[in-house]
Motif scaffolding. Structure first.
Motif, short mmCIF file in Angstrom:
data_model
loop_
_atom_site.label_atom_id
_atom_site.label_comp_id
_atom_site.label_asym_id
_atom_site.label_seq_id
_atom_site.Cartn_x
_atom_site.Cartn_y
_atom_site.Cartn_z
N ILE A 108 2.02 9.29 5.21
CA ILE A 108 2.20 9.73 3.79
C ILE A 108 2.02 11.51 2.94
CG2 ILE A 108 3.32 9.30 1.46
CD1 ILE A 108 2.72 6.44 1.86
N LEU A 163 -5.78 8.51 -5.71
CA LEU A 163 -4.84 8.76 -6.58
C LEU A 163 -4.95 8.09 -8.07
CD1 LEU A 163 -2.64 7.65 -3.10
CD2 LEU A 163 -3.28 10.82 -4.10
N GLY A 164 -4.34 8.56 -8.65
CA GLY A 164 -4.03 7.92 -10.01
C GLY A 164 -3.98 8.43 -11.02
N LEU A 174 -6.13 4.20 -6.49
CA LEU A 174 -6.47 3.62 -5.01
C LEU A 174 -6.38 5.21 -4.48
CD1 LEU A 174 -4.45 1.99 -3.20
CD2 LEU A 174 -3.40 3.97 -2.36
N LEU A 185 1.67 6.47 -7.27
CA LEU A 185 0.74 7.09 -7.52
C LEU A 185 0.98 8.29 -7.12
CD1 LEU A 185 -2.39 4.66 -7.46
CD2 LEU A 185 -0.88 5.06 -8.82
N TRP A 188 0.88 -1.35 0.10
CA TRP A 188 0.09 0.10 0.00
C TRP A 188 0.84 1.19 -0.33
CZ3 TRP A 188 -0.27 4.24 3.54
CH2 TRP A 188 -1.71 5.05 3.16
N GLU A 189 1.65 0.88 0.87
CA GLU A 189 2.58 2.19 1.07
C GLU A 189 3.72 2.90 -0.63
OE1 GLU A 189 2.57 0.49 3.26
OE2 GLU A 189 1.96 1.02 5.27
N ARG A 225 2.49 2.28 -3.88
CA ARG A 225 1.24 2.44 -4.37
C ARG A 225 1.75 3.58 -4.07
NH1 ARG A 225 -3.50 -1.13 -4.40
NH2 ARG A 225 -3.57 -0.05 -6.13
N VAL A 226 1.53 4.90 -2.71
CA VAL A 226 0.59 5.61 -2.69
C VAL A 226 1.54 6.88 -3.32
CG1 VAL A 226 0.05 6.84 -0.76
CG2 VAL A 226 -0.94 5.08 -0.74
N ARG A 227 2.86 6.26 -2.46
CA ARG A 227 3.89 6.82 -2.66
C ARG A 227 4.12 7.01 -4.69
NH1 ARG A 227 6.82 4.70 1.47
NH2 ARG A 227 6.40 6.76 3.04
#
Lengths: 812, 227
Positions: B209, B159-160, B167, A805, A798-799, A801-803
């Motif tokens: 994040i 996001l995306g 996401l 994206l 998850w981490e 992917r978040v970064r």
């Protein structure tokens, strides 16, 4: 006993076809049956006359009309009123004391209440309305006298959850009515025997198979462009053929143009009216997202009203359900995708007995020329696709348990036997049964019993629905059809044009132009789930893409395409299509070779320091997608690298910045069917797919509510999205079988797991040809040029992917 | 990683698990728990596994992990006006009376209508109050001129890029003087905050994040380990 029917037929100047006689005799002899034929007419009379003759033979005097004897199930409301007219004609013609009435979602509440007290002798209804009827006590009493159920267009229901819902209702009716016979009417399928058995369940003898006469000849012609360019054939060349198509339209009195997607229908409609403004009032557009009123108007014009129409551009929305006199010609834009589908579409032309059904194929890229030829060959060989019934979906079962508890309640053992008497649930395990029972009784498995929850509870060993509120909610929610969140498209005056998926609208900015309902529109704003638009001028605008429009090539058609390629590889250029493709395929042979059913072709190339592998398994686009992801994963595991896959109906492109293996030993390992399932799950980010799939399951299982915006407003504290359910189940009830079902549906339907598996097994017996390309071959070129819709194998957290994206968004 | 920010001069840590922590007063902030929501659904015949009591336990263990001395709930502790009268009510009451540190509730729209709210072992704070220079409110006030913590919105970020994978994630949302916390409850939905609208911080289970440039600029780096 057949006398009244034969007399009536000869009075009308008709002949009784042998298949009709067989159907009537079999029904009167107490048999179930399936009437099937690829095209052609007379099936409705074949199915209904048996029950009418039976009533006439009883010769009992009647007071008024008879109580209910026949249920006619139709998959589409739109079909119901045409069917009613046909059945009434037969009832009156034979002088049977029967009433005929409809009961669908369109029937008024007052009419429905009246009907429940005394049902018509013949009831025409949909699977959903039938299931709703089963929740009323007074109706179950009347159903005891049922003699016949006819499932019309059974091929449309089979293979869907609506089919499963029908299975369960039929099993219920068989138990209630001892004299019941179940008949189906279907187009021809690859698995008619299974289709027939699915109608009657596993416990009854095989139904009588009645093959309708197919008096029509089918001709498939492919529109060949003047010149086939050898490589530049990847894009939408189709529209270049507009002048040729227009010529054909002008030559005929009436034409239907079928496309594969709604976007394609919009594009073609625009292209045709721009090229021939004089035809503007004579060409219409028809697809499932258009406002009902607009579609109704087109349909009535098709039937000859309002001056009629010369041409309709349509998606599968006109495939069935709309009864109109046959047109002069049918045109198919783009790949036929499947043999049965093309056959059915062709059947829309030349309905008269003895007439020829013609379909003109318009290829939108070079290989589609071969697909039309392949479809014609498959039709000649009689190789049609199957529709496989869905195996025991638990969401539908959960819904059925509540339905069964509603009218008279049920005893557990009795209902279990009844459910297993339906085809879909014949292999239901005790564990699955218990889980479903627990789910409606306590909301989960036995370990986590929640006292405040129960949809059904036992009273004197019978399970009943616990509250009126639950009963009401359940009735509102019955059904298995689910729709994506759609935004209405309307002018400021409130006139509605239709519906578009929310995702498309959310990407538009005020002032953006887009094409919808055949019009150029300018987007103003969204207000309460309605996109307000105004008319715009100009020729350039985005065309919405609707999800789910991209069907794969069917297994039968893919195999037939390979046969065509095989013939070409052996120098057989005997058909027009092969001749037109000869230059292209000879170039393929020169630069590489032509793939055949016996030999798997692998081409490889390095271009601008990027490494490419092209593979041609001919398993259809969806299976290629899954296979491409598995191969990327396996390659990335061998040595750390990031591999990207792009697919079409012919093959797969894998690309990488690092070298890719090109020796046969490695590829034999990569293509090994072992461990396919875990690799597929790992590579396809299956969790995201399941999450999306769960939306429909949550609806059917009664977790989320369908429609009714006003009801939504009132019960705000009861609002939850399927996403929230997915998360909370995942975290606190991971063994919930509905989650497992979501994954199973993704594997079977979205990723076509079995097709990937059989492709890999087939490959084991194929030889391999590995060709180093100096220049791109005609087959690899479209894959090379296609860069959109790439799947990159993702094993990130998850981490990560978040970064990734958020970085991508920043750079956009 | 956790994120360390300053809101109008007051230092705050945005922590994994959807909570915020104020080191100088050892206070843990949380919003929108919606306890009892799953029970409400079950009472209406929708089967949802139990998530309220596990959520309360999760809050208790976060409290211990970060050694907080006080917990402030920024509204919507409870979901339904009848929550406390149902079967689950007793468990929630017990969960709160066993809670390791004092709990303060800034009442939200859902709490205000709850029957028997005073049976809970917690302190009910003002609807729009102040604690050590930090304004606390359930519904954010975008015009606030002093630093403020709020909830209510259930912010999420999507996001995306066009055509690519997407996401959806719960997030902290800061704009001007106001920081809106993500919803803590497991069974809660969300409201999408636009990518350019203030600072967005993805609220994960292991990490927080910073998402957009504003958020990165606002982050002061990794905080001192609050333990």
């Amino acid at each position: 006993m057949l006398k009244p029917a034969t007399t009536w037929f000869s009075e009308r100047g008709w002949n009784v076809a042998p298949f009709q006689r067989l159907a009537w005799e079999s029904f009167l002899a107490g048999k179930d049956g399936l009437i099937h034929s690829p095209t052609g007419s007379g099936k409705t009379l074949a199915a209904i006359v048996g029950p009418l003759l039976e009533r006439l033979a009883e010769a009992e005097p009647s007071e008024g009309t008879d109580p209910i004897r026949v249920i006619w199930i139709t998959p589409l409301r739109a079909l119901a009123s045409d069917t009613a007219a046909a059945l009434r004609e037969a009832v009156e013609g034979l002088g049977v004391p029967f009433s005929v009435a409809l009961r669908t979602g369109d029937t008024s509440a007052a009419e429905k209440t009246k009907q429940r007290k005394k049902l018509p002798s013949i009831l025409i209804t949909t699977p959903e309305s039938l299931t709703l009827l089963l929740t009323h006590h007074e109706v179950l009493e009347q159903f005891k006298g049922l003699r016949a159920v006819v499932c019309d267009e059974w091929h449309e229901l089979l293979g869907s959850k609506r089919g499963v819902q029908t299975d369960l209702a039929l099993s219920r009716l068989r138990k209630l009515a001892p004299k019941l016979r179940v008949w189906g009417v279907s187009a021809t399928l690859g698995n008619v025997q299974e289709a027939a058995q699915a109608l009657v369940g596993p416990d009854r003898p095989p139904p009588e198979m009645v093959r309708g006469t197919s008096e029509k000849t089918i001709e498939v012609e492919c529109l060949l462009p003047e010149k086939v360019e050898r490589l530049a054939w990847s894009g939408h060349i189709g529209v270049r053929l507009v002048p040729l198509v227009l010529k054909r339209i002008r030559q005929a009195n009436s034409t239907i143009i079928f496309t594969n997607t709604r976007a394609q229908a919009e594009i073609w409609y625009r292209a045709l009216v721009l090229a021939a403004p004089d035809l503007l009032t004579e060409i219409a557009l028809h697809h499932g997202s258009l406002e009902r009123k607009l579609r109704d108007r087109v349909e009535s014009m098709l039937k000859g009203e309002d001056g009629g129409l010369r041409c309709v551009v349509s998606t599968s929305s006109l495939d069935l359900g709309v009864d109109f006199s046959p047109v002069d010609q049918v045109i198919q834009i783009g790949s036929p995708k499947g043999v049965a589908r093309l056959l059915q579409r062709a059947g829309r032309s030349g309905h008269q007995p003895g007439a020829v059904s013609r379909i003109l194929g318009v290829p939108t890229h070079a290989m589609e020329i071969l697909e039309f030829a392949a479809a014609r060959a498959a039709i000649e060989r009689g190789e049609l696709e199957s529709r496989t019934p869905i195996e025991k979906p638990l969401d539908v079962l959960v819904q059925h348990l509540v339905t069964a508890a509603m009218a008279d309640g049920f005893r557990e053992e009795e209902l279990k036997a009844e459910v297993r008497g339906s085809w879909s649930y014949r292999n239901l395990t005790d564990h699955e049964w218990q889980w479903a029972m627990q789910f409606v009784r306590h909301g989960g498995d036995a370990l986590s019993v929640y006292p405040e929850f129960s949809r059904i509870a036992s009273k004197d060993e019978r399970y009943e629905v616990t509250s009126k509120l639950i009963a009401r909610r359940h009735r509102m929610n019955i059904g298995t059809i689910t729709a994506d969140d759609a935004v209405a498209v309307a002018y400021r005056t409130g006139k509605r044009l239709g519906f578009i998926e929310e995702t498309f609208i959310s990407r538009l900015r005020p002032g953006d132009r887009f094409v919808f309902a055949g019009k150029m529109l300018r987007f103003k704003r969204v207000r309460e789930m309605t996109a307000i638009v105004e008319k715009a001028s100009g020729t350039r605008g985005v065309v919405p893409r609707w999800n789910g429009g991209r069907m794969p090539l069917s297994t039968q058609l893919a195999r037939s395409v390979q046969e065509e390629l095989n013939a070409c590889a052996n120098g057989d250029w005997s058909t027009r299509e092969r001749q037109r493709l000869q230059p292209l395929l000879e170039l393929q042979a020169e630069r590489s070779q032509i793939p055949t059913p016996k030999c798997l072709l692998l081409e490889h190339l390095v271009r601008d320091r990027r490494h490419y592998v092209f593979l041609f398994p001919y398993a259809g686009r969806l299976a290629h997608e899954g296979l491409g992801a598995v191969l990327s994963l396996r390659l990335a595991r061998k040595s750390p690298r990031s591999v990207q896959a792009v697919v079409n109906d012919d093959g797969i492109k894998l690309s990488c910045d690092e070298p890719l293996d090109v020796d046969e030993t490695t590829w034999r390992q990569l293509l090994n069917p072992e461990n396919l399932l875990p690799d597929l799950l790992e590579s396809m980010n299956a969790a995201e797919f399941s999450r999306r799939r769960f939306r429909d399951i949550a609806r059917v299982a009664g977790l989320t509510q369908q429609g009714m915006p006003s009801a939504k407003q009132k019960s705000r504290h009861l609002q939850a999205s399927s996403d929230m359910f997915y998360d909370v189940f995942h975290e606190f009830d991971p063994n919930n079988l509905l989650l497992e079902q979501a994954q199973r549906e993704v594997l079977n339907e979205q990723l076509e797991f079995e097709r990937i598996q059989s492709a890999l097994e087939r490959i084991q017996h194929q030889s391999m040809a590995i060709v180093a390309l100096e220049k791109l071959s005609p087959l690899s070129f479209p894959l090379f040029a296609e860069s959109l819709r790439a799947t990159t194998v993702s094993t990130q957290t998850w981490e990560q992917r978040v970064r990734r994206l958020s970085e991508m968004m920043e750079h956009e | 990683m956790t994120v360390h920010i300053a809101l109008g001069g007051i230092e705050l840590d945005l922590l994994p698990g959807r909570v915020a922590y104020r080191p100088d007063t050892a206070t843990l902030f949380v919003a929108d728990m919606h306890l009892g929501k799953s029970g409400t659904f079950r009472a209406h015949g929708v089967p949802v596994p139990e998530s309220s009591t596990p959520d309360l336990q999760r809050l208790a263990s976060l409290t211990k992990k970060y050694d907080a001395h006080t917990v402030v709930v920024l509204g919507d502790l409870l979901h339904d006006r009848n929550t406390l009268r149902g079967e689950l009510g007793a468990q929630i009451q017990k969960g709160l009376s066993d809670f390791p540190v004092p709990v303060h509730l800034v009442p939200g729209n859902h709490d205000l209508h709850t029957k028997d709210l005073d049976s809970l072992e917690l302190t009910i704070a003002a609807e729009d109050g102040e604690l050590d220079g930090l304004r606390l409110r359930h519904e954010p006030d975008p015009t606030s001129v002093s630093p403020m913590l709020a909830g209510h919105i259930h912010p999420v970020a999507i996001l995306g890029t066009r055509g690519g994978p997407h996401l959806r994630t719960r997030c902290f949302h800061a704009k001007h003087q106001t920081m809106t916390l993500p919803a803590f409850g497991s069974f809660t939905g969300g409201f999408e905050i636009h990518w350019n609208d203030g600072s967005l911080f993805a609220a994960g289970e292991q990490e927080v994040i910073p998402l957009n440039p504003d958020a990165k600029e606002m982050s002061l780096g990794t905080p001192q380990d609050p333990r």
